[in-house]
Design a protein around this motif. Sequence first.
Motif, PDB file in Angstrom:
ATOM      1  N   THR A 260       0.835  -1.190   0.000  1.00  0.00           N
ATOM      2  CA  THR A 260       0.000   0.000   0.000  1.00  0.00           C
ATOM      3  C   THR A 260       0.871   1.243   0.000  1.00  0.00           C
ATOM      4  N   ASN A 261       0.839   2.002  -1.106  1.00  0.00           N
ATOM      5  CA  ASN A 261       1.662   3.223  -1.248  1.00  0.00           C
ATOM      6  C   ASN A 261       3.108   2.981  -0.818  1.00  0.00           C
ATOM      7  N   PHE A 267       3.458   4.912   5.338  1.00  0.00           N
ATOM      8  CA  PHE A 267       2.739   3.644   5.285  1.00  0.00           C
ATOM      9  C   PHE A 267       3.654   2.431   5.418  1.00  0.00           C
ATOM     10  N   PHE A 276      -3.560  -0.751   9.978  1.00  0.00           N
ATOM     11  CA  PHE A 276      -4.258  -1.143   8.749  1.00  0.00           C
ATOM     12  C   PHE A 276      -4.700  -2.601   8.806  1.00  0.00           C
ATOM     13  N   ASP A 298      -6.283  -0.101  -0.261  1.00  0.00           N
ATOM     14  CA  ASP A 298      -6.012   1.267  -0.718  1.00  0.00           C
ATOM     15  C   ASP A 298      -7.034   2.260  -0.179  1.00  0.00           C
ATOM     16  N   THR A 301      -6.314   4.484   3.075  1.00  0.00           N
ATOM     17  CA  THR A 301      -5.248   5.488   3.153  1.00  0.00           C
ATOM     18  C   THR A 301      -5.733   6.937   3.144  1.00  0.00           C
ATOM     19  N   LEU A 405      -1.783  10.668  -4.281  1.00  0.00           N
ATOM     20  CA  LEU A 405      -2.676  10.627  -3.132  1.00  0.00           C
ATOM     21  C   LEU A 405      -3.316  11.983  -2.854  1.00  0.00           C
TER      22      LEU A 405
END
Length: 490
Positions: A260-261, A267, A276, A298, A301, A405
């Motif tokens: 994720t990112n 993250f 998460f 995703d 976030t 983002l």
Amino acid sequence: MAAESGRQFWKRSAKLPGSFIKDRSKAGGLPMKSKKASSFHEFARSTSDAWDIGDDEDEDFSSSSSSSSLQTLNSKVAKATAAQVLENHSKLRAKPERCQPALGDLPTNCKVIKSSSEAQLSRSSEEACVRSPLQKQQSLPLRPLIPLVARISDQNASGAPPMTVREKTRLEKFRQLLSSHNTDLDELRKCSWPGVPREVRPVTWRLLSGYLPANSERRKLTLQRKREEYFGFIQQYYDSRNEEHHQDTYRQIHIDIPRTNPLIPLFQQPLVQEIFERILFIWAIRHPASGYVQGINDLVTPFFVVFLSEHVEEDVENFDVTNLSQDVLRSIEADSFWCMSKLLDGIQDNYTFAQPGIQKKVKALEELVSRIDEQVHNHFRKYEVEYLQFAFRWMNNLLMRELPLRCTIRLWDTYQSEPEGFSHFHLYVCAAFLIKWRKEILDEEDFQGLLMLLQNLPTIHWGNEEIGLLLAEAYRLKYMFADAPNHYRR
């Protein structure tokens, strides 16, 4: 020209995913022109994996470098060039004030740079300032650089001042709405459509998602009750992640979280990844009809970043969350869970078995594009590009893989202001997003080039201006077609 050369580089390089595998079986080692892939299966067979890197490029490079070493430079030209460089350098040292106007806006007590991307920006500006005397004849107006992960909360892609008079007026209006005894949600949605100011975005998102009540007196008790309820779920269900019938779900979540990112350090912090994991596992347990599906990770976030920004004044990309108190982290985690749950309630058919919601939306996108831009639609048919091959990700991840983002957060301001924004309005945003690249699409004349373009669209520099134009075009399409669906059905 730069975009064209960039695309040619991706096509030529054997070290990049999507590049053609060189055929080593041909005698004599003569370069052979590869046959164009005319279908997805041929494309898959004729391309190499990201990790399947051969040594051909190294060999080509070494041979080219050895041949280039045979070339000699004229000694007089080399000496004259070196003398010119030394002269320019001495002038710069003697007159450093030439670069002063570019830095004149900075205060004397400069703020310490807090992120690596800001440091990179400052280095780039200093280097540009030093090079400017040598590039006067070639200088062109350049757009201010916005890195991929820098300044998540930054909304100004055009280099405009961070707070104009109009923005101050809007912020004051938001504060009046939010401080009233009963917030007018219709008026709040109307104000939020063109974007929510960063200072009031956390509470605005909680209200627009339906997590907080409009009555200001009930908000504190509601937050306390919902946060306690979430951590009650943690105590009740989280230990079951090690049980046999939940192991597969937890294992998939555990694998997906580091993906994720991956370019944003925030993250990659173990504490953030644990948060998460809990959010996603509890949601999956409480929604057995769909369970956890790749892509849902995703969707946490934007909420996490927005609620974190409520407690962090600096850029959050490199912020160490261990500096926050346990109570603050718990509130961010619980609020992210409930707002993500509200979002997914409206698009859950995207993640049930066979993902029928996504299949319907991709089909609707194909029908819509066939009406609004038949030339692009026929171009896809000519080279056998199926909409599902690129638009599935657009629907599954709500364009989060296609946009920075900061742009996703701005986009969600409008989505939460629109009725069925994440489900219905998103279709028109995807159509507008696709037609935005019609020139680049029509320039590509093979299956591989089209797919590589659609999976790597150049949005790295996008900001508020581009998202505003995209949303305006999406609204126009919705106004034309939403209440008359037969207009785009053949």
